[in-house]
Design a protein around this motif. Sequence first.
Motif, mmCIF file in Angstrom:
data_model
loop_
_atom_site.group_PDB
_atom_site.id
_atom_site.type_symbol
_atom_site.label_atom_id
_atom_site.label_comp_id
_atom_site.label_asym_id
_atom_site.label_seq_id
_atom_site.Cartn_x
_atom_site.Cartn_y
_atom_site.Cartn_z
ATOM 1 N N ILE A 91 13.449 2.567 8.980
ATOM 2 C CA ILE A 91 12.733 2.852 7.735
ATOM 3 C C ILE A 91 11.744 1.728 7.436
ATOM 4 N N ALA A 92 12.135 0.491 7.696
ATOM 5 C CA ALA A 92 11.218 -0.644 7.503
ATOM 6 C C ALA A 92 9.980 -0.482 8.383
ATOM 7 N N TYR A 93 10.183 -0.072 9.620
ATOM 8 C CA TYR A 93 9.084 0.149 10.559
ATOM 9 C C TYR A 93 8.125 1.205 10.012
ATOM 10 N N LEU A 94 8.658 2.347 9.579
ATOM 11 C CA LEU A 94 7.812 3.433 9.082
ATOM 12 C C LEU A 94 7.150 3.096 7.746
ATOM 13 N N THR A 95 7.834 2.323 6.923
ATOM 14 C CA THR A 95 7.268 1.913 5.637
ATOM 15 C C THR A 95 6.008 1.080 5.836
ATOM 16 N N ARG A 96 6.005 0.243 6.857
ATOM 17 C CA ARG A 96 4.800 -0.543 7.185
ATOM 18 C C ARG A 96 3.782 0.307 7.936
ATOM 19 N N LEU A 97 4.245 1.028 8.952
ATOM 20 C CA LEU A 97 3.364 1.785 9.835
ATOM 21 C C LEU A 97 2.583 2.859 9.089
ATOM 22 N N HIS A 98 3.240 3.599 8.219
ATOM 23 C CA HIS A 98 2.614 4.739 7.546
ATOM 24 C C HIS A 98 2.169 4.465 6.119
ATOM 25 N N ASN A 99 2.850 3.558 5.420
ATOM 26 C CA ASN A 99 2.580 3.353 3.992
ATOM 27 C C ASN A 99 1.922 2.033 3.681
ATOM 28 N N ASP A 100 1.745 1.175 4.672
ATOM 29 C CA ASP A 100 1.157 -0.153 4.475
ATOM 30 C C ASP A 100 1.845 -0.890 3.333
ATOM 31 N N ALA A 101 3.179 -0.751 3.264
ATOM 32 C CA ALA A 101 3.945 -1.448 2.226
ATOM 33 C C ALA A 101 3.761 -2.948 2.386
ATOM 34 N N ASN A 102 3.719 -3.647 1.256
ATOM 35 C CA ASN A 102 3.604 -5.109 1.301
ATOM 36 C C ASN A 102 4.824 -5.803 0.692
ATOM 37 N N VAL A 103 5.786 -5.013 0.244
ATOM 38 C CA VAL A 103 7.057 -5.556 -0.239
ATOM 39 C C VAL A 103 8.175 -4.694 0.337
ATOM 40 N N VAL A 104 9.190 -5.359 0.865
ATOM 41 C CA VAL A 104 10.378 -4.657 1.348
ATOM 42 C C VAL A 104 11.513 -4.924 0.368
ATOM 43 N N SER A 105 12.182 -3.850 -0.031
ATOM 44 C CA SER A 105 13.313 -3.939 -0.947
ATOM 45 C C SER A 105 14.599 -3.693 -0.170
ATOM 46 N N GLY A 131 -5.690 5.094 10.160
ATOM 47 C CA GLY A 131 -5.999 6.476 10.540
ATOM 48 C C GLY A 131 -5.697 7.454 9.430
ATOM 49 N N ARG A 132 -4.964 8.516 9.772
ATOM 50 C CA ARG A 132 -4.659 9.568 8.801
ATOM 51 C C ARG A 132 -3.859 9.060 7.607
ATOM 52 N N HIS A 133 -3.193 7.918 7.767
ATOM 53 C CA HIS A 133 -2.385 7.366 6.680
ATOM 54 C C HIS A 133 -3.223 6.622 5.642
ATOM 55 N N GLN A 134 -4.389 6.157 6.020
ATOM 56 C CA GLN A 134 -5.219 5.372 5.102
ATOM 57 C C GLN A 134 -5.578 6.158 3.842
ATOM 58 N N ASN A 135 -5.931 7.423 3.988
ATOM 59 C CA ASN A 135 -6.287 8.245 2.833
ATOM 60 C C ASN A 135 -5.127 8.346 1.851
ATOM 61 N N ARG A 136 -3.917 8.442 2.368
ATOM 62 C CA ARG A 136 -2.727 8.540 1.513
ATOM 63 C C ARG A 136 -2.486 7.226 0.772
ATOM 64 N N VAL A 137 -2.623 6.130 1.488
ATOM 65 C CA VAL A 137 -2.446 4.820 0.858
ATOM 66 C C VAL A 137 -3.507 4.616 -0.220
ATOM 67 N N ASP A 138 -4.739 5.030 0.059
ATOM 68 C CA ASP A 138 -5.801 4.929 -0.950
ATOM 69 C C ASP A 138 -5.468 5.726 -2.204
ATOM 70 N N LYS A 139 -4.851 6.877 -2.037
ATOM 71 C CA LYS A 139 -4.471 7.701 -3.183
ATOM 72 C C LYS A 139 -3.354 7.053 -4.008
ATOM 73 N N ILE A 140 -2.457 6.315 -3.348
ATOM 74 C CA ILE A 140 -1.425 5.577 -4.078
ATOM 75 C C ILE A 140 -2.089 4.559 -4.996
ATOM 76 N N SER A 141 -3.022 3.804 -4.456
ATOM 77 C CA SER A 141 -3.692 2.742 -5.215
ATOM 78 C C SER A 141 -4.616 3.285 -6.286
ATOM 79 N N LYS A 142 -5.133 4.460 -6.099
ATOM 80 C CA LYS A 142 -6.101 5.055 -7.033
ATOM 81 C C LYS A 142 -5.538 5.206 -8.441
ATOM 82 N N MET A 143 -4.267 5.396 -8.560
ATOM 83 C CA MET A 143 -3.652 5.621 -9.862
ATOM 84 C C MET A 143 -3.448 4.337 -10.664
ATOM 85 N N CYS A 144 -3.626 3.188 -10.041
ATOM 86 C CA CYS A 144 -3.359 1.917 -10.722
ATOM 87 C C CYS A 144 -4.519 1.484 -11.584
#
Length: 144
Positions: A91-105, A131-144
Amino acid sequence: MKISIGNDHAGPEYKKAIVSMLEAKGYAVTNYGTDSEDSVDYPDFAHPVAQDISEGKADFGVVICGSGNGIAMTVNKHAKVRAGLCWTKEIAYLTRLHNDANVVSIPARFTSIPQAVEIVATFLETQFEGGRHQNRVDKISKMC
């Protein structure tokens, strides 16, 4: 690389092992966590970690509480923070790979200390795929 770490009373021993691993790998660590098992409020230790990420004072954060949920919810209130709750290295691997997480809980009551160390190491060694994940990460940040 700079890492900020924060924990409540469920995580002092976890933090100690994680900090030891991080320092052995040459990371600079800022410790906001408690060293006691006396009951404390996790937001008091989560907010400084999140502020370090938001202000660019740290590259990544590690937060630890009993379930990992409350502390993750707290850091995720801050702009520029994307925390993922990770109880396995996969899960840690995918959290970084797909979500560009910068904090691990880390959920201290649901992982062992060796697992937690492995989770943090995997998290920090994994690069964001973009790649395809960047658009999703951008949408996460858009709400802030």
